[in-house]
Motif scaffolding. Structure first.
Motif, PDB file in Angstrom:
ATOM      1  N   GLY A  50       1.772  -5.374 -11.307  1.00 28.97           N
ATOM      2  CA  GLY A  50       0.524  -4.727 -11.699  1.00 28.97           C
ATOM      3  C   GLY A  50      -0.200  -5.404 -12.836  1.00 28.97           C
ATOM      4  N   GLN A 197       6.994  -2.626  -2.075  1.00 27.87           N
ATOM      5  CA  GLN A 197       5.937  -1.950  -2.826  1.00 27.87           C
ATOM      6  C   GLN A 197       5.066  -1.166  -1.847  1.00 27.87           C
ATOM      7  OE1 GLN A 197       3.977  -4.827  -5.358  1.00 27.87           O
ATOM      8  NE2 GLN A 197       5.912  -5.704  -6.027  1.00 27.87           N
ATOM      9  N   TYR A 199       2.220   0.351  -1.832  1.00 24.77           N
ATOM     10  CA  TYR A 199       0.786   0.124  -1.674  1.00 24.77           C
ATOM     11  C   TYR A 199       0.500  -1.147  -0.862  1.00 24.77           C
ATOM     12  CZ  TYR A 199       1.284  -3.280  -5.505  1.00 24.77           C
ATOM     13  OH  TYR A 199       1.671  -4.337  -6.284  1.00 24.77           O
ATOM     14  N   PHE A 230      -1.100   3.353 -12.562  1.00 26.62           N
ATOM     15  CA  PHE A 230      -0.466   2.973 -11.312  1.00 26.62           C
ATOM     16  C   PHE A 230      -0.731   3.990 -10.210  1.00 26.62           C
ATOM     17  CE2 PHE A 230       1.529  -0.335 -13.583  1.00 26.62           C
ATOM     18  CZ  PHE A 230       2.149  -1.182 -12.678  1.00 26.62           C
ATOM     19  N   THR A 232      -3.484   4.769  -9.093  1.00 27.50           N
ATOM     20  CA  THR A 232      -4.571   4.254  -8.249  1.00 27.50           C
ATOM     21  C   THR A 232      -4.034   3.449  -7.075  1.00 27.50           C
ATOM     22  OG1 THR A 232      -4.791   2.277  -9.644  1.00 27.50           O
ATOM     23  CG2 THR A 232      -6.158   4.184 -10.203  1.00 27.50           C
ATOM     24  N   LEU A 233      -2.769   3.044  -7.133  1.00 28.88           N
ATOM     25  CA  LEU A 233      -2.153   2.293  -6.035  1.00 28.88           C
ATOM     26  C   LEU A 233      -1.632   3.203  -4.933  1.00 28.88           C
ATOM     27  CD1 LEU A 233      -0.120  -0.361  -8.087  1.00 28.88           C
ATOM     28  CD2 LEU A 233      -2.389  -0.623  -7.042  1.00 28.88           C
ATOM     29  N   GLU A 234      -1.574   4.511  -5.205  1.00 34.47           N
ATOM     30  CA  GLU A 234      -1.144   5.450  -4.178  1.00 34.47           C
ATOM     31  C   GLU A 234      -2.228   5.574  -3.106  1.00 34.47           C
ATOM     32  OE1 GLU A 234       1.863   6.722  -4.078  1.00 34.47           O
ATOM     33  OE2 GLU A 234       2.404   5.850  -6.031  1.00 34.47           O
TER      34      GLU A 234
END
Length: 270
Positions: A50, A197, A199, A230, A232-234
């Motif tokens: 990230g 990961q 996302y 983090f 926002t990556l969902e």
């Protein structure tokens, strides 16, 4: 003795048996710790996860994988351990003998689920200690984060244990239990954000993983241990903790129903 008293007495027995089985101890208790060490060591040199374009921010590989490994440990301790263990006990006649005693299925369930709680707590504590002192992962300090950890952990462990009891009826014998259960659990770990990961997975795979509880357990744990940015990556751009609770609650009810419907001291086709 009452039903609950018998179940409580079995918790100690089940826990002692668990720690006396080297293969079970490794593949359900130590496996997440080993995998955390492997991922941190293998990918740590690639830099933080990230990181911003200017090279700032991000978290270490160990910090990123910690919540997924905790979620995987819950699934391994509950679903995989109990599904294989109960199927084996059914195959070697242990359950048939227990069925001829005053032990009720509820007492048996209490003993098994209690054992999963004890071993799950010890496993999570070991993961946190190793992450903090071996890999330098900073742990949350806010009480609200640990409150979230507590309810996601309790929900996840109970759900995993109940689904493990239900899934134990699928293998036709104790010998085939590992061949049926372990690949299923491994597949869930790969698509639910434990080893990969989340996302970065294709949308269809994310949607498929959302049908199963491990994805929501991992997402709940990410909300505890990862920085706020983090989220926002969902898939939805947020932790969605109410949705985590709803999905785990649904699976818990499904686990209760399936456990009661499918559990037998002996197989129907025996």
């Amino acid at each position: 003795m009452s039903t609950l008293a018998l179940g409580a007495a079995r918790i100690g027995y089940e826990t002692r048996i668990y720690f006396r089985s080297p293969d079970t101890l490794f593949f359900t208790f130590l496996f997440p710790v080993v995998m955390l060490g492997i991922f941190t060591t293998a990918f740590g040199s690639a830099g933080n996860v990230g990181t911003q374009p200017d090279g700032t921010g991000g978290i270490s590989v160990g910090a990123y994988y910690l919540p997924g490994m905790i979620a995987a440990g819950m699934l391994l301790s509950g679903l995989q351990n109990l599904a294989v263990d109960i199927a084996t006990e059914k195959g070697d006649g242990t359950l048939k003998r227990l069925g001829g005693t005053p032990l009720s299925p509820l007492s048996y369930f209490v003993g098994k689920i209690g054992q999963v709680f004890v071993t799950g707590i010890l496993q999570a504590a070991l993961l946190l200690v190793v992450a903090r002192f071996a890999f330098g992962v900073s742990l949350p300090t806010e009480p609200s984060a640990w409150f979230t950890f507590a309810w996601v952990f309790v929900f996840g462990v109970i759900t995993s244990a109940l689904l493990g009891i239900a899934l134990s009826s699928v293998p036709r014998s104790g010998k085939s239990a590992t061949a049926v259960i372990i690949p299923t659990v491994l597949l869930l770990q790969f698509i639910s954000g434990v080893y990969l990961q989340f996302y970065m997975l294709p949308s269809w795979m994310q949607n498929f993983a959302s049908l199963f509880p491990l994805k929501w357990m991992a997402q709940g744990m990410r909300s505890v241990f990862l920085p706020e940015n983090f989220q926002t990556l969902e898939p939805s751009g947020a932790w969605d903790l109410p949705l985590v609770a709803l999905n785990l609650g649904i699976w818990l009810v499904v686990g209760v129903v399936l456990s009661l419907v499918t559990f037998r001291w002996i197989r129907k086709d025996s």
